[in-house]
Write an enzyme that holds these catalytic residues in place. Sequence first.
Site, PDB file in Angstrom:
ATOM      1  N   ASN A  43       0.885  -1.128   0.245  1.00  0.00           N
ATOM      2  CA  ASN A  43      -0.576   0.038   0.532  1.00  0.00           C
ATOM      3  C   ASN A  43       1.080   1.256  -0.087  1.00  0.00           C
ATOM      4  OD1 ASN A  43       1.195  -0.089   2.731  1.00  0.00           O
ATOM      5  ND2 ASN A  43      -1.247   0.087   3.243  1.00  0.00           N
ATOM      6  N   ARG A  96       3.891   7.287  11.289  1.00  0.00           N
ATOM      7  CA  ARG A  96       3.788   7.142  12.582  1.00  0.00           C
ATOM      8  C   ARG A  96       3.193   8.245  13.346  1.00  0.00           C
ATOM      9  NH1 ARG A  96       2.211   3.574  10.368  1.00  0.00           N
ATOM     10  NH2 ARG A  96       2.546   1.086  10.466  1.00  0.00           N
ATOM     11  N   GLN A 113      -3.209   4.102  18.446  1.00  0.00           N
ATOM     12  CA  GLN A 113      -5.037   4.082  16.853  1.00  0.00           C
ATOM     13  C   GLN A 113      -5.465   3.186  17.723  1.00  0.00           C
ATOM     14  OE1 GLN A 113      -3.280   6.195  13.711  1.00  0.00           O
ATOM     15  NE2 GLN A 113      -2.999   3.664  13.897  1.00  0.00           N
ATOM     16  N   HIS A 147      -6.672   6.534  10.380  1.00  0.00           N
ATOM     17  CA  HIS A 147      -5.306   5.747   9.490  1.00  0.00           C
ATOM     18  C   HIS A 147      -6.478   5.255   8.138  1.00  0.00           C
ATOM     19  CE1 HIS A 147      -1.003   3.425   9.817  1.00  0.00           C
ATOM     20  NE2 HIS A 147      -1.851   4.069   8.648  1.00  0.00           N
TER      21      HIS A 147
END
Length: 401
Positions: free
Chosen positions: A147, A285, A314, A333
């Site tokens: 990705n 991050r 998260q 995210h």
Amino acid sequence: MAKVLCVLYDDPIDGFPPRYARDSIPHIAGYADGQTAPTPDAIDFTPGELLGSVSGELGLRTFLEANGHELVVTSDKDGADSTFEKELVDTDVVISQPFWPAYLTAERIAKAKNLKLALTAGIGSDHVDLQAAMDNGVTVAEVTFCNSISVAEHVVMQILSLVRNYIPSYQWVVNGGWNIADCVERSYDLEGMEVGTVAAGRIGLAVLRRLKPFGVNLHYTDKHRLPADVEVELGLTFHPDVESLAKACDVVTINCPLHPETEHLFDDAMIGKMKRGSYLVNTARGKICDRDAVVRALESGQLAGYAGDVWFPQPAPRDHPWRTMPNHGMTPHISGTSLSAQTRYAAGTREILECFLAGKPIRDEYLIVQDGTLAGTGAHSYTAGDATGGSEEAEKFRKAS
């Protein structure tokens, strides 16, 4: 028989879409550096479907159960009473995602006596205590490059959204207004700006290539300098360190992994070295940036805007200050979990499992930790240590729901 514990994000609030927006997605066979896309023996899903949430199960159930393995899928990952914590004790394989990470701390790894593989369905394995994995003989793998382009596209979108003041302008339309002066009082052209990336690996280099046509001056810093012909092709200025790049750029995008050397890299001091009114985009991050330093910089005007899709922990607690700070363009995210990306990381997860369960070697580029040491991509991109500290705060998200 292996027990596979898979942690995925929640299904859509209104249930799975009865019909998807598109009937198909492009087939991607390989990547820019020559690496092939995932090549499992088979898949049990339709490309372009929602695979990354609980009911999607990454398309794994038929394959695993047909071969006598057990699959447990949950989104309940935080706290001592969570499904993840209870099921972990006798689990052989943990699958997690960067978007909804099951934090594999040293304490959790110590409890999981059978754990042999921590597999990231996506890229970025900092939610695993890599030092503890090395110390306990746990293999860590991720679906490298699956990705990366998805994230690079998100970076370009967020840079343009900040510089052109898109989000507040859109909101004026939603609210019924036509407030042109309000829309453009913070709107600039990207053309001619100095734009730099912290790290120029798969994502960072893809960002640079996509920004080149915008007529910007491009900068980068990285532990591994790019080939000279690439620097010439893109007109890149190399910086020996982050501080040098931060001082030179109007826009900085962060595309490096999180590990002890990069944790809180962008603190008050580093942000203070940036030009007043610059923009910072972080899809790497959340912990690479000091949470409160970002807020202070936006409130003071040192930063004109901050955007990204990564937080720490998260999911972000509902009182996380990045939700309400001024001039931000944050999203959950999502950059690397488009329906297109899910097809590749689900296929890559299946490929890694096929190899692991058959006792065959896992692709070197997928490896982060193996045989007690950093390996493959991990040896190139990470340093030993732990970046999971403080992840227990994620439990606050569920409690506030």
